[in-house]
Design a protein around this motif. Structure first.
Motif, PDB file in Angstrom:
ATOM      1  N   ALA A  19       0.831  -1.210   0.000  1.00  0.00           N
ATOM      2  CA  ALA A  19       0.000   0.000   0.000  1.00  0.00           C
ATOM      3  C   ALA A  19       0.863   1.257   0.000  1.00  0.00           C
ATOM      4  CB  ALA A  19      -0.934  -0.015   1.211  1.00  0.00           C
ATOM      5  N   LEU A  20       1.949   1.226   0.727  1.00  0.00           N
ATOM      6  CA  LEU A  20       2.878   2.359   0.741  1.00  0.00           C
ATOM      7  C   LEU A  20       3.434   2.625  -0.653  1.00  0.00           C
ATOM      8  CD1 LEU A  20       4.836   4.438   2.017  1.00  0.00           C
ATOM      9  CD2 LEU A  20       6.318   2.515   2.643  1.00  0.00           C
ATOM     10  N   SER A  21       3.759   1.565  -1.378  1.00  0.00           N
ATOM     11  CA  SER A  21       4.343   1.742  -2.716  1.00  0.00           C
ATOM     12  C   SER A  21       3.361   2.392  -3.689  1.00  0.00           C
ATOM     13  CB  SER A  21       4.810   0.390  -3.263  1.00  0.00           C
ATOM     14  OG  SER A  21       3.712  -0.455  -3.558  1.00  0.00           O
ATOM     15  N   ASP A  22       2.070   2.286  -3.396  1.00  0.00           N
ATOM     16  CA  ASP A  22       1.055   2.886  -4.268  1.00  0.00           C
ATOM     17  C   ASP A  22       0.832   4.371  -3.992  1.00  0.00           C
ATOM     18  OD1 ASP A  22       0.607   0.519  -5.595  1.00  0.00           O
ATOM     19  OD2 ASP A  22      -1.150  -0.031  -4.400  1.00  0.00           O
ATOM     20  N   GLU A  23       1.339   4.851  -2.867  1.00  0.00           N
ATOM     21  CA  GLU A  23       1.114   6.246  -2.498  1.00  0.00           C
ATOM     22  C   GLU A  23       2.085   7.179  -3.205  1.00  0.00           C
ATOM     23  OE1 GLU A  23      -1.254   7.682  -0.567  1.00  0.00           O
ATOM     24  OE2 GLU A  23      -2.190   5.706  -0.376  1.00  0.00           O
ATOM     25  N   SER A  24       1.564   8.314  -3.640  1.00  0.00           N
ATOM     26  CA  SER A  24       2.426   9.366  -4.157  1.00  0.00           C
ATOM     27  C   SER A  24       3.170   9.989  -2.983  1.00  0.00           C
ATOM     28  CB  SER A  24       1.584  10.428  -4.866  1.00  0.00           C
ATOM     29  OG  SER A  24       2.382  11.514  -5.267  1.00  0.00           O
ATOM     30  N   LEU A  25       4.497   9.927  -3.018  1.00  0.00           N
ATOM     31  CA  LEU A  25       5.292  10.365  -1.868  1.00  0.00           C
ATOM     32  C   LEU A  25       6.431  11.248  -2.378  1.00  0.00           C
ATOM     33  CD1 LEU A  25       5.195   9.792   1.197  1.00  0.00           C
ATOM     34  CD2 LEU A  25       6.924   8.021   0.818  1.00  0.00           C
ATOM     35  N   PRO A  26       6.190  12.548  -2.480  1.00  0.00           N
ATOM     36  CA  PRO A  26       7.241  13.425  -3.005  1.00  0.00           C
ATOM     37  C   PRO A  26       8.425  13.506  -2.049  1.00  0.00           C
ATOM     38  CG  PRO A  26       5.413  14.714  -2.122  1.00  0.00           C
ATOM     39  CD  PRO A  26       4.981  13.280  -2.092  1.00  0.00           C
ATOM     40  N   PRO A  27       9.621  13.757  -2.579  1.00  0.00           N
ATOM     41  CA  PRO A  27      10.789  13.926  -1.707  1.00  0.00           C
ATOM     42  C   PRO A  27      10.532  15.006  -0.655  1.00  0.00           C
ATOM     43  CG  PRO A  27      11.464  13.789  -3.998  1.00  0.00           C
ATOM     44  CD  PRO A  27       9.964  13.882  -3.999  1.00  0.00           C
ATOM     45  N   GLY A  28      10.920  14.706   0.561  1.00  0.00           N
ATOM     46  CA  GLY A  28      10.716  15.659   1.644  1.00  0.00           C
ATOM     47  C   GLY A  28       9.400  15.511   2.365  1.00  0.00           C
ATOM     48  N   ALA A  29       8.550  14.580   1.927  1.00  0.00           N
ATOM     49  CA  ALA A  29       7.287  14.350   2.631  1.00  0.00           C
ATOM     50  C   ALA A  29       7.573  13.874   4.050  1.00  0.00           C
ATOM     51  CB  ALA A  29       6.449  13.317   1.886  1.00  0.00           C
ATOM     52  N   ALA A  30       6.768  14.344   4.986  1.00  0.00           N
ATOM     53  CA  ALA A  30       6.921  13.937   6.378  1.00  0.00           C
ATOM     54  C   ALA A  30       6.132  12.665   6.628  1.00  0.00           C
ATOM     55  CB  ALA A  30       6.443  15.047   7.308  1.00  0.00           C
ATOM     56  N   VAL A  31       6.819  11.608   7.051  1.00  0.00           N
ATOM     57  CA  VAL A  31       6.207  10.300   7.249  1.00  0.00           C
ATOM     58  C   VAL A  31       6.431   9.852   8.685  1.00  0.00           C
ATOM     59  CG1 VAL A  31       6.236   7.863   6.574  1.00  0.00           C
ATOM     60  CG2 VAL A  31       6.479   9.642   4.833  1.00  0.00           C
ATOM     61  N   GLU A  90       3.219  17.495  16.316  1.00  0.00           N
ATOM     62  CA  GLU A  90       3.718  17.427  14.945  1.00  0.00           C
ATOM     63  C   GLU A  90       2.613  16.932  14.010  1.00  0.00           C
ATOM     64  OE1 GLU A  90       7.620  15.656  14.352  1.00  0.00           O
ATOM     65  OE2 GLU A  90       7.917  15.619  16.524  1.00  0.00           O
ATOM     66  N   THR A  91       2.771  17.221  12.715  1.00  0.00           N
ATOM     67  CA  THR A  91       1.836  16.717  11.713  1.00  0.00           C
ATOM     68  C   THR A  91       2.626  16.084  10.565  1.00  0.00           C
ATOM     69  OG1 THR A  91       1.749  18.874  10.613  1.00  0.00           O
ATOM     70  CG2 THR A  91       0.017  18.386  12.245  1.00  0.00           C
ATOM     71  N   PHE A  92       1.926  15.218   9.791  1.00  0.00           N
ATOM     72  CA  PHE A  92       2.610  14.410   8.790  1.00  0.00           C
ATOM     73  C   PHE A  92       1.773  14.302   7.522  1.00  0.00           C
ATOM     74  CE2 PHE A  92       4.012  13.196  12.963  1.00  0.00           C
ATOM     75  CZ  PHE A  92       5.397  13.096  12.830  1.00  0.00           C
ATOM     76  N   ASP A  93       2.490  14.041   6.427  1.00  0.00           N
ATOM     77  CA  ASP A  93       1.826  13.781   5.154  1.00  0.00           C
ATOM     78  C   ASP A  93       1.333  12.341   5.066  1.00  0.00           C
ATOM     79  OD1 ASP A  93       2.394  16.380   3.752  1.00  0.00           O
ATOM     80  OD2 ASP A  93       4.454  15.735   4.144  1.00  0.00           O
ATOM     81  N   LEU A  94       2.001  11.442   5.777  1.00  0.00           N
ATOM     82  CA  LEU A  94       1.641  10.027   5.741  1.00  0.00           C
ATOM     83  C   LEU A  94       1.947   9.406   7.090  1.00  0.00           C
ATOM     84  CD1 LEU A  94       0.774   7.480   4.079  1.00  0.00           C
ATOM     85  CD2 LEU A  94       3.202   7.176   3.547  1.00  0.00           C
ATOM     86  N   VAL A  95       0.983   8.661   7.601  1.00  0.00           N
ATOM     87  CA  VAL A  95       1.176   7.904   8.846  1.00  0.00           C
ATOM     88  C   VAL A  95       0.979   6.431   8.529  1.00  0.00           C
ATOM     89  CG1 VAL A  95       0.313   7.461  11.182  1.00  0.00           C
ATOM     90  CG2 VAL A  95       0.419   9.820  10.310  1.00  0.00           C
ATOM     91  N   ALA A 135      -5.069   9.657  15.388  1.00  0.00           N
ATOM     92  CA  ALA A 135      -4.344   9.846  14.129  1.00  0.00           C
ATOM     93  C   ALA A 135      -4.850  11.018  13.300  1.00  0.00           C
ATOM     94  CB  ALA A 135      -4.379   8.560  13.307  1.00  0.00           C
ATOM     95  N   PRO A 136      -6.175  11.274  13.240  1.00  0.00           N
ATOM     96  CA  PRO A 136      -6.627  12.386  12.387  1.00  0.00           C
ATOM     97  C   PRO A 136      -5.956  13.715  12.711  1.00  0.00           C
ATOM     98  CG  PRO A 136      -8.485  11.007  12.967  1.00  0.00           C
ATOM     99  CD  PRO A 136      -7.324  10.500  13.772  1.00  0.00           C
ATOM    100  N   ALA A 137      -5.654  13.976  13.962  1.00  0.00           N
ATOM    101  CA  ALA A 137      -5.037  15.246  14.349  1.00  0.00           C
ATOM    102  C   ALA A 137      -3.581  15.344  13.909  1.00  0.00           C
ATOM    103  CB  ALA A 137      -5.122  15.429  15.869  1.00  0.00           C
ATOM    104  N   LEU A 138      -2.976  14.217  13.518  1.00  0.00           N
ATOM    105  CA  LEU A 138      -1.589  14.219  13.085  1.00  0.00           C
ATOM    106  C   LEU A 138      -1.439  14.409  11.579  1.00  0.00           C
ATOM    107  CD1 LEU A 138      -1.496  12.529  15.873  1.00  0.00           C
ATOM    108  CD2 LEU A 138       0.685  11.728  15.017  1.00  0.00           C
ATOM    109  N   LEU A 139      -2.557  14.391  10.849  1.00  0.00           N
ATOM    110  CA  LEU A 139      -2.490  14.481   9.401  1.00  0.00           C
ATOM    111  C   LEU A 139      -2.585  15.926   8.922  1.00  0.00           C
ATOM    112  CD1 LEU A 139      -4.820  11.512   8.367  1.00  0.00           C
ATOM    113  CD2 LEU A 139      -2.315  11.551   8.369  1.00  0.00           C
ATOM    114  N   ARG A 140      -1.734  16.257   7.968  1.00  0.00           N
ATOM    115  CA  ARG A 140      -1.853  17.530   7.277  1.00  0.00           C
ATOM    116  C   ARG A 140      -2.996  17.447   6.266  1.00  0.00           C
ATOM    117  NH1 ARG A 140       4.703  18.201   6.117  1.00  0.00           N
ATOM    118  NH2 ARG A 140       5.275  18.465   8.324  1.00  0.00           N
ATOM    119  N   PRO A 141      -3.528  18.553   5.789  1.00  0.00           N
ATOM    120  CA  PRO A 141      -4.558  18.485   4.750  1.00  0.00           C
ATOM    121  C   PRO A 141      -4.071  17.653   3.564  1.00  0.00           C
ATOM    122  CG  PRO A 141      -4.415  20.703   5.624  1.00  0.00           C
ATOM    123  CD  PRO A 141      -3.278  19.945   6.239  1.00  0.00           C
ATOM    124  N   GLY A 142      -4.884  16.696   3.154  1.00  0.00           N
ATOM    125  CA  GLY A 142      -4.474  15.771   2.112  1.00  0.00           C
ATOM    126  C   GLY A 142      -3.634  14.626   2.613  1.00  0.00           C
TER     127      GLY A 142
END
Length: 214
Positions: A19-31, A90-95, A135-142
């Motif tokens: 599932a991770l491999s299917d996600e668009s993950l730009p360089p610098g994304a916070a995971v 803290e917040t993240f693009d992907l958890v 977890a919802p509070a840790l996610l950035r928009p999108g």
């Protein structure tokens, strides 16, 4: 490298890695990888250029994940603590989350030792419910949460809880696997509770994907 007493990557890890491999993950994304174990998923994200934080409540897992990151030449910030506590604020693009999820006949006792990696209370949701709440509070928009667990611990409830929190959530992957040693050891109890049907001879794993709308 997996240190003694640390959860080794298994079918659930592989399913979540897919599932991770299917996600668009730009360089610098916070995971964020919670319950990192040996750090396999954290390293997979770091190899794609993500800024990765990995958390585990086992000191052996923390040491092992740090060692594996160093051996791989990848930068991963590894923290010791209980679930999201070490990244408060803290917040993240992907958890990513591969928490304990196997129902256990423990009564009121909490799991100890290596069993903390799989035993999750009478209904298997001792940690899952907390993830759904926090977890919802840790996610950035999108931002996206990818969560793997067993069908024994009610994926429908997971999806429903995440939707109630305002996320778009659905099961995106399923895989049936042979019973592992933990499920085999409590198979009779699981059947008595109705969590396994008489004809069931496999366990189903699922990945739930939840996204915070922009």
């Amino acid at each position: 490298m997996v240190l003694p007493g640390v959860y080794a990557p298994q079918e659930d890890t592989a399913l979540l890695a897919g599932a991770l491999s299917d996600e668009s993950l730009p360089p610098g994304a916070a995971v964020l990888d919670v319950g990192t174990g040996s750090g396999a998923l954290a390293l997979a994200a770091a190899a794609r250029g993500a800024l990765v934080t990995a958390v585990d409540m086992s000191w052996r897992a923390v040491w092992g994940a740090r060692l594996n990151a160093a051996r791989s030449g990848l930068r991963v910030r590894v923290r010791h603590g209980n679930l999201f506590t070490p990244v408060h604020g803290e917040t993240f693009d992907l958890v990513l989350a591969n928490p304990p999820y196997v129902p256990a006949p423990l009564g009121g006792r909490r799991p100890r030792g290596a069993a903390r990696a799989w035993d999750a209370g009478h209904d298997g949701r001792m940690v899952l419910d907390r993830i759904c709440r926090e977890a919802p509070a840790l996610l950035r928009p999108g931002g996206v949460l990818l969560l793997v667990h067993s069908a024994l611990s009610d994926p429908g409830l997971t999806v429903g809880c995440l939707r109630e929190a305002g996320l778009k959530a659905a099961v995106i992957r399923r895989r049936r696997i042979a019973f592992g040693p933990v499920v085999r050891g409590r198979e009779r109890w699981l059947r008595q509770r109705g969590l396994l049907a008489p004809a069931d001879n496999e366990e189903e794993l699922v990945v739930v994907r939840a996204e915070l709308p922009v």
